[in-house]
Design an enzyme around this catalytic site. Structure first.
Site, PDB file in Angstrom:
ATOM      1  N   ARG A  44       0.824  -1.216   0.000  1.00 26.30           N
ATOM      2  CA  ARG A  44       0.000   0.000   0.000  1.00 26.30           C
ATOM      3  C   ARG A  44       0.856   1.264   0.000  1.00 26.30           C
ATOM      4  NH1 ARG A  44      -3.193  -1.684   5.298  1.00 26.30           N
ATOM      5  NH2 ARG A  44      -1.031  -2.217   5.744  1.00 26.30           N
ATOM      6  N   PHE A 102      -2.484  -9.201  14.153  1.00 29.22           N
ATOM      7  CA  PHE A 102      -2.215  -8.662  15.494  1.00 29.22           C
ATOM      8  C   PHE A 102      -2.751  -9.665  16.486  1.00 29.22           C
ATOM      9  CE2 PHE A 102      -5.805  -6.278  13.551  1.00 29.22           C
ATOM     10  CZ  PHE A 102      -6.855  -6.899  14.201  1.00 29.22           C
ATOM     11  N   TYR A 152       0.429 -22.346  11.980  1.00 31.08           N
ATOM     12  CA  TYR A 152      -0.921 -22.459  12.557  1.00 31.08           C
ATOM     13  C   TYR A 152      -1.998 -22.458  11.474  1.00 31.08           C
ATOM     14  CZ  TYR A 152      -0.755 -17.252  12.723  1.00 31.08           C
ATOM     15  OH  TYR A 152      -0.634 -15.914  12.428  1.00 31.08           O
ATOM     16  N   PRO A 193       6.749 -20.373   7.583  1.00 33.16           N
ATOM     17  CA  PRO A 193       7.890 -20.020   8.445  1.00 33.16           C
ATOM     18  C   PRO A 193       7.494 -20.040   9.918  1.00 33.16           C
ATOM     19  CG  PRO A 193       7.305 -18.230   6.882  1.00 33.16           C
ATOM     20  CD  PRO A 193       6.148 -19.187   6.942  1.00 33.16           C
ATOM     21  N   PRO A 195       9.153 -18.316  13.630  1.00 34.29           N
ATOM     22  CA  PRO A 195       9.513 -16.918  13.873  1.00 34.29           C
ATOM     23  C   PRO A 195      10.803 -16.473  13.169  1.00 34.29           C
ATOM     24  CG  PRO A 195       9.280 -18.147  15.941  1.00 34.29           C
ATOM     25  CD  PRO A 195       9.188 -19.136  14.838  1.00 34.29           C
TER      26      PRO A 195
END
Ligand code: HXC
Ligand code: NAP
Length: 285
Positions: A44, A102, A152, A193, A195
């Site tokens: 963006r 988030f 996840y 991936p 972390p």
């Protein structure tokens, strides 16, 4: 921590990376450029993209086209395809890397907060995939999709539920089109991936105190976070012709994190040696 592929492994290939101005998108892009690819980076924020493009060209040389595009807007995605072809002739690969995320207890989320993450992650990926796929199919050109998911995507995870829903959808898209579009010589793969430190992820997933309280390396059998070059090596391989027979795969690069946290007895690593010695004695050894 070095580049893995032969130089020119991506020569004459044009690759679009969504979210390519920052973090992992930027690291993958730098390596693709080093390997001879023409690069299109989108997100963006045009100013961020322009700075990244200048940095990349300064460090690696080559061609980088920065284009503003919100992946949630189909017309903007189509414009990126058109502008990339005008500049470089043909597009060979797309990395669906843009994401939003988030942490929050789910019951605290507004429906708009849920929408915003799912729209960037899932809608953004299927918009880009649809626009690029239709274009390749109509022109009888082969192509390669690489979708950046998370571990996840298949385990699910509390506190990042919109992201988990979005990434699960992206994984389903990857596997579905790997089969359906193989007849058009379009491959689809994913990377999950663990972390990898980036400003974007760390500021949103480990804000403030959390970064001090929870060291992600503690959860990882290899006891360290990922290095960007390790991810870039895998991504470059999957975008190159060397992986021509890899299709529909999701490759995990997480130091063993998700398996360790799924293993029922993995917590026994906290048992001290003396206790193991004592238990052995009790068994009469
Ligand atoms: C709860 C939140 C929130 C938060 C925003 N919202 N942040 N709700 N907790 N921390 C809500 C807002 O209140 C609003 O709802 C709605 O979400 C939209 O918020 P905006 O700030 O207007 O959205 P926007 O400016 O478009 O920003 C999008 C964003 C932002 C997703 C919120 O974080 C962003 O730009 N992210 C892009 C980059 C990013 O996230 N990178 C990390 C990827 S890491 P209301 O109801 O108030 O209107 C990743 C790694 C996963 O995916 C795995 C790691 C191991
Ligand atoms: P990042 O730097 O925040 O990257 C996310 C990128 O997406 C940003 O460049 C952002 O740019 C772009 N973006 C967000 N919303 C967009 C929209 N609507 N349209 C177009 N672009 C948009 O974070 P990162 O850690 O590098 O993440 C990159 C990818 O890796 C993501 O898919 C993430 O889920 C995945 N991942 C990361 C980790 C990790 O540990 N870092 C782990 C697992 C998976 P703008 O704000 O300019 O739009």
């Amino acid at each position: 921590m070095q580049g893995m592929l032969k130089s020119e492994s991506l020569k004459n290939k044009t690759i679009i990376i969504t979210g390519g101005g920052t973090g992992l998108g930027k690291s993958m892009g730098k390596y693709f450029l080093e390997l001879g690819a023409n690069l299109v980076i989108t997100s963006r924020k045009l100013d961020v993209l322009q700075n990244t493009a200048a940095e990349m060209i300064h460090e690696k040389g080559g061609n980088v086209l920065p284009l503003a595009c919100d992946v949630r807007k189909y017309e903007e995605v189509e414009k990126v395809i058109k502008a990339s072809e005008e500049k470089f002739g043909q597009i060979h690969g797309i990395v669906n890397n843009a994401a939003g995320n988030f942490i929050s207890p789910t019951e605290r989320l507004s429906h708009r907060a849920f929408d915003i993450v799912v729209d960037i992650v899932l809608k953004g990926t299927y918009y880009t995939t649809l626009a690029a796929g239709k274009n390749w199919i109509s022109k009888k050109q082969p192509g390669t999709f690489l979708n950046i998911v998370t571990t996840y995507a298949w385990t699910g995870s509390g506190y990042v539920v919109p992201s988990a829903c979005g990434k699960a959808g992206v994984l389903a898209l990857t596997r579905s089109l790997a089969v359906e579009w193989a007849k058009y010589k379009i491959r689809s793969n994913a990377i999950a991936p663990g972390p990898f430190p980036t400003e974007g992820a760390w500021s949103r997933l480990l804000p403030g105190e959390l970064a001090r309280k929870f060291d992600p390396a503690d959860r990882i059998p290899l006891k360290r976070v990922g290095e960007h070059q390790e991810l870039a090596n895998l991504a470059a391989y999957l975008m190159s012709d060397y992986s021509g027979y890899v299709n529909g795969e999701v490759i995990t690069i997480d130091g063993g994190e998700w398996l360790r946290n799924g293993g029922e007895f993995s917590h026994l690593e906290n048992v001290p040696t003396e206790l193991w010695d004592m238990m052995e004695k009790m068994r009469g050894k």
